[in-house]
Motif scaffolding. Structure first.
Motif, short mmCIF file in Angstrom:
data_model
loop_
_atom_site.label_atom_id
_atom_site.label_comp_id
_atom_site.label_asym_id
_atom_site.label_seq_id
_atom_site.Cartn_x
_atom_site.Cartn_y
_atom_site.Cartn_z
N TYR A 1 -53.17 -32.05 65.83
CA TYR A 1 -52.56 -32.73 66.98
C TYR A 1 -51.17 -33.25 66.62
N GLU A 2 -51.06 -33.88 65.46
CA GLU A 2 -49.77 -34.40 65.02
C GLU A 2 -48.75 -33.28 64.85
N LEU A 3 -49.19 -32.17 64.29
CA LEU A 3 -48.30 -31.02 64.11
C LEU A 3 -47.82 -30.50 65.46
N LEU A 4 -48.74 -30.35 66.40
CA LEU A 4 -48.38 -29.84 67.72
C LEU A 4 -47.45 -30.79 68.48
N CYS A 5 -47.65 -32.08 68.31
CA CYS A 5 -46.81 -33.07 69.02
C CYS A 5 -45.33 -32.91 68.67
N GLY A 6 -45.03 -32.42 67.49
CA GLY A 6 -43.64 -32.28 67.07
C GLY A 6 -42.99 -30.99 67.49
N LEU A 7 -43.72 -30.15 68.21
CA LEU A 7 -43.19 -28.84 68.58
C LEU A 7 -42.79 -28.79 70.04
N GLU A 8 -41.93 -27.85 70.36
CA GLU A 8 -41.56 -27.62 71.75
C GLU A 8 -42.74 -27.01 72.48
N LEU A 9 -42.74 -27.13 73.81
CA LEU A 9 -43.84 -26.66 74.64
C LEU A 9 -44.16 -25.18 74.39
N ARG A 10 -43.15 -24.35 74.30
CA ARG A 10 -43.37 -22.91 74.08
C ARG A 10 -44.04 -22.67 72.72
N GLN A 11 -43.62 -23.41 71.70
CA GLN A 11 -44.24 -23.27 70.38
C GLN A 11 -45.70 -23.71 70.43
N GLN A 12 -45.99 -24.76 71.18
CA GLN A 12 -47.36 -25.22 71.33
C GLN A 12 -48.21 -24.14 71.99
N GLN A 13 -47.66 -23.51 73.01
CA GLN A 13 -48.38 -22.46 73.73
C GLN A 13 -48.69 -21.28 72.80
N ILE A 14 -47.72 -20.86 72.01
CA ILE A 14 -47.91 -19.75 71.08
C ILE A 14 -49.00 -20.08 70.06
N LEU A 15 -48.96 -21.29 69.51
CA LEU A 15 -49.96 -21.66 68.52
C LEU A 15 -51.36 -21.75 69.14
N LEU A 16 -51.45 -22.22 70.36
CA LEU A 16 -52.74 -22.25 71.04
C LEU A 16 -53.29 -20.85 71.23
N GLU A 17 -52.44 -19.92 71.64
CA GLU A 17 -52.87 -18.53 71.81
C GLU A 17 -53.31 -17.92 70.48
N LEU A 18 -52.58 -18.23 69.41
CA LEU A 18 -52.97 -17.73 68.09
C LEU A 18 -54.32 -18.30 67.65
N LEU A 19 -54.52 -19.57 67.90
CA LEU A 19 -55.78 -20.21 67.55
C LEU A 19 -56.95 -19.59 68.32
N GLU A 20 -56.74 -19.35 69.59
CA GLU A 20 -57.78 -18.73 70.40
C GLU A 20 -58.12 -17.34 69.88
N LYS A 21 -57.10 -16.55 69.51
CA LYS A 21 -57.34 -15.21 68.95
C LYS A 21 -58.07 -15.30 67.62
N ALA A 22 -57.67 -16.26 66.76
CA ALA A 22 -58.32 -16.42 65.47
C ALA A 22 -59.80 -16.79 65.65
N LEU A 23 -60.09 -17.62 66.63
CA LEU A 23 -61.47 -17.99 66.89
C LEU A 23 -62.29 -16.81 67.37
N GLU A 24 -61.69 -15.95 68.18
CA GLU A 24 -62.38 -14.75 68.63
C GLU A 24 -62.77 -13.86 67.45
N LEU A 25 -61.92 -13.79 66.45
CA LEU A 25 -62.18 -12.96 65.27
C LEU A 25 -63.29 -13.53 64.39
N THR A 26 -63.50 -14.83 64.44
CA THR A 26 -64.52 -15.45 63.59
C THR A 26 -65.89 -15.52 64.24
N ILE A 27 -65.96 -15.20 65.51
CA ILE A 27 -67.25 -15.30 66.23
C ILE A 27 -68.01 -14.00 66.13
#
Length: 112
Positions: free
Chosen positions: A86-112
């Motif tokens: 959360y702290e890491l994301l708070c320091g990023l621009e909105l577009r960067q936050q969106q990209i990281l969220l999409e990456l996290l969602e993809k990574a979670l799909e790979l681990t399921i």
């Protein structure tokens, strides 16, 4: 300084940067010295509640927003990865936050 001082400083920096404000511009809005703003952001100064309130007002956010999701250090058991993310994301621009969220969602799909 304390961990809480560091967390609040990072949040202030994140909110300021997302708004495209310089430290100078925020200091002017708050009626505080630019050096003081920098020290607070780096966690070098333990700001008074009055100064924190001025900074929050200068950022156009509530104190609730600034302090949300902060647990007392004594309540934490082991690494607090959600808060660190959360702290890491708070320091990023909105577009960067969106990209990281999409990456996290993809990574979670790979681990399921």
């Amino acid at each position: 300084m304390s961990e809480l001082t560091q967390i609040i400083g990072k949040r202030i920096r994140g909110f300021r940067q997302r708004q495209g404000l310089s430290q100078e511009a925020l200091a002017e809005r708050c009626g505080l010295h630019v050096t003081y703003i920098g020290q607070v952001e780096r966690g070098e100064k333990n700001a008074s509640m009055e100064s924190i309130q001025k900074i929050a007002a200068g950022l156009g956010i509530s104190l609730d927003r600034l302090f949300e999701k902060i647990e007392p250090v004594s309540a934490q058991k082991g690494p607090d990865y959600p808060r660190q993310a959360y702290e890491l994301l708070c320091g990023l621009e909105l577009r960067q936050q969106q990209i990281l969220l999409e990456l996290l969602e993809k990574a979670l799909e790979l681990t399921i």
